[in-house]
Design an enzyme around this catalytic site. Structure first.
Site, PDB file in Angstrom:
ATOM      1  N   LYS A   1      51.990  35.844  42.810  1.00  0.00           N
ATOM      2  CA  LYS A   1      52.724  35.829  41.520  1.00  0.00           C
ATOM      3  C   LYS A   1      54.037  36.373  41.778  1.00  0.00           C
ATOM      4  O   LYS A   1      54.603  37.570  41.053  1.00  0.00           O
ATOM      5  CB  LYS A   1      51.721  36.649  40.531  1.00  0.00           C
TER       6      LYS A   1
ATOM      7  N   ASP B   1      35.539  32.921  43.552  1.00  0.00           N
ATOM      8  CA  ASP B   1      34.198  32.652  42.544  1.00  0.00           C
ATOM      9  C   ASP B   1      34.648  31.165  41.823  1.00  0.00           C
ATOM     10  O   ASP B   1      33.490  30.366  41.696  1.00  0.00           O
ATOM     11  CB  ASP B   1      34.255  33.497  41.334  1.00  0.00           C
TER      12      ASP B   1
ATOM     13  N   TYR C   1      42.475  47.309  44.147  1.00  0.00           N
ATOM     14  CA  TYR C   1      41.054  47.849  44.546  1.00  0.00           C
ATOM     15  C   TYR C   1      41.311  49.050  45.344  1.00  0.00           C
ATOM     16  O   TYR C   1      40.396  49.991  44.966  1.00  0.00           O
ATOM     17  CB  TYR C   1      40.458  47.090  45.513  1.00  0.00           C
TER      18      TYR C   1
ATOM     19  N   ASP D   1      39.449  37.286  44.846  1.00  0.00           N
ATOM     20  CA  ASP D   1      38.170  37.683  44.302  1.00  0.00           C
ATOM     21  C   ASP D   1      37.922  36.532  43.416  1.00  0.00           C
ATOM     22  O   ASP D   1      36.845  35.945  43.224  1.00  0.00           O
ATOM     23  CB  ASP D   1      38.149  39.102  43.704  1.00  0.00           C
TER      24      ASP D   1
ATOM     25  N   ASP E   1      48.593  31.263  38.879  1.00  0.00           N
ATOM     26  CA  ASP E   1      48.084  30.726  37.760  1.00  0.00           C
ATOM     27  C   ASP E   1      48.070  28.964  37.918  1.00  0.00           C
ATOM     28  O   ASP E   1      47.002  28.329  37.706  1.00  0.00           O
ATOM     29  CB  ASP E   1      48.957  30.849  36.673  1.00  0.00           C
TER      30      ASP E   1
HETATM   31  C1  IPM Z   1      32.876  40.365  45.872  1.00  0.00           C
HETATM   32  C2  IPM Z   1      32.358  41.272  44.829  1.00  0.00           C
HETATM   33  C3  IPM Z   1      33.024  42.714  45.078  1.00  0.00           C
HETATM   34  C4  IPM Z   1      34.481  42.562  44.740  1.00  0.00           C
HETATM   35  C5  IPM Z   1      32.499  43.586  44.263  1.00  0.00           C
HETATM   36  C6  IPM Z   1      31.061  43.734  44.039  1.00  0.00           C
HETATM   37  C7  IPM Z   1      32.991  44.867  44.372  1.00  0.00           C
HETATM   38  O1  IPM Z   1      32.872  40.580  43.547  1.00  0.00           O
HETATM   39  O2  IPM Z   1      32.699  40.634  47.251  1.00  0.00           O
HETATM   40  O3  IPM Z   1      33.591  39.267  45.655  1.00  0.00           O
HETATM   41  O4  IPM Z   1      35.230  42.505  43.863  1.00  0.00           O
HETATM   42  O5  IPM Z   1      34.902  42.295  45.931  1.00  0.00           O
HETATM   43 MG    MG Z   2      33.846  38.930  43.530  1.00  0.00          MG
END
Ligand code: IPM
Ligand code: MG
Length: 367
Positions: free
Chosen positions: A191, A251, A141, A247, A223
């Site tokens: 990894k 999710d 990032y 990240d 993985d």
């Molecule tokens: C998160 C989001 C952010 C990230 C984006 C919006 C920059 O996906 O907070 O998980 O990738 O950190």
């Molecule tokens: Mg995210």
């Protein structure tokens, strides 16, 4: 206690979910005898429109002058073609940096009331209670150099994954400390069979472990961790990982427990804590009063716990969420076909009312 909080509603559904979270926070403040000094500022697309900057100086100043920041969401398709620094997301990344918020905590908890929301069979997802500790200021990032260069048709792009030993060590310490407050199991995800960053990561985490002999450390490749997360989510306690892996896995954890809309996050480690739901700005449903405010409301609970060190108040908000879900209240994302749904505001009002009654009862018990 005096709370100074800056709210950054941002884009899409951000303002709707943030306003419900603020109602809950205000109820906590009134009910438990605290004081709130609340300021609202712009970030993301709304800031780009007003100031031509996704993180204006006035926003940074207000955030740095507060104890905690509550953020809604950033991101809007209107800015998809802007250069990277002029995208809404760039405002959020800079804010994390300005606040020195290197430790991103993302709890993913399975609520039995939402068993039908998880795509996994109940016996697999039952008992899932994971805390993802994501490094937030390093890796791909922020690594330099980064660029897209060359002539159209023959361009190449570069991103850099970079981690220093101190960066790894400080996030590892946060994760070990948090593991101590839970089931004392820490899984570090990397990894290291391929990446130098991961080899250094594993070495440093293993070294830090010697200061935490009461915490059981294990390692997994990312993985394999992604697969295990789906196969046996209940076996995980604390997962420590770098920025990009975190990240993605967070999710995925949201999907496993049934709804990304439920996930809250705390970004700490610097002088000011940043609290935001894990979900994005969801422009497709913005302004319709149907978004799920629970991620934002649970972010208030994290703020009460991690910035204000008020576990009783935090637990009260969390209990309000559980009770509301058990009562059958569902925003559209949580509802099964044929189930009645409530609006963003109705959902928020349920938690607010729960907090009001609970604070009242606790004040009566104390007197
Ligand atoms: C998160 C989001 C952010 C990230 C984006 C919006 C920059 O996906 O907070 O998980 O990738 O950190
Ligand atoms: Mg995210």
């Amino acid at each position: 206690m005096q709370f100074t909080v800056t709210s950054l509603p941002g884009d899409g559904i951000g303002p709707e979910v943030t306003s419900q979270a603020i109602c809950v926070l205000e109820e906590v403040v009134t009910g438990f005898g605290h004081d709130l000094d609340l300021d609202e500022k712009e970030i993301g697309g709304v800031a780009l429109e007003k100031f031509g900057d996704p993180l204006p100086a006035s926003t940074i100043q207000a955030c740095l002058a507060s104890h905690a920041v509550l953020l809604g969401a950033v991101g809007s398709p209107a800015f998809d073609h802007n250069p990277r620094e002029l995208r809404p997301e760039a405002g959020l990344l800079r804010l994390r940096q300005e606040l020195g918020a290197f430790a991103n905590l993302r709890p993913a908890v399975f609520y039995p009331a939402l068993a039908a929301c998880s795509p996994l069979r109940p016996e697999i997802v039952k008992g899932t209670d994971i805390l993802i500790v994501r490094e937030l200021l390093g890796g791909l990032y922020f690594g330099e150099p980064r660029s897209i260069d060359g002539t159209p048709g023959a361009r190449s792009a570069v991103n850099t994954m970079r981690y220093s030993e101190p960066e790894i060590e400080r996030i590892a310490r946060v994760a070990f400390q948090l593991a101590r407050t839970r089931r004392r199991r820490l899984l570090s995800v990397d990894k290291s069979n391929v990446l130098e960053c991961s080899r250094l990561w594993r070495e440093v985490v293993t070294r830090v472990a010697s200061d935490f002999s009461d915490v059981q450390l294990s390692h997994m490749y990312v993985d394999s961790a992604a697969m295990s997360l789906v196969l046996k989510p209940a076996q995980f306690d604390v997962i420590l990982t770098e920025n990009m892996f975190g990240d993605i896995l967070s999710d995925q954890a949201g999907g496993i427990v049934g709804a990304l809309g439920l996930l809250a996050s705390a970004s700490i480690g610097g002088p000011v804590g940043l609290y935001e739901p894990v979900h994005g700005s969801a422009p497709d449903i913005a302004g319709q009063n149907i978004a799920n405010p629970l991620g934002a409301i649970l972010s208030v609970a994290l703020m009460l716990r991690h910035t204000f060190h008020l576990p009783k108040e935090a637990e009260c908000v969390e209990a309000g969420v559980i009770s509301t879900l058990m009562g059958g209240f569902r925003t559209r994302d949580l509802a099964r076909p044929g189930e009645r749904t409530v609006s963003t505001e109705e959902m928020g009002a349920q938690i607010t009312e729960f907090v009001r009654l609970a604070a009242h009862a606790s004040a009566r018990a104390a007197s």
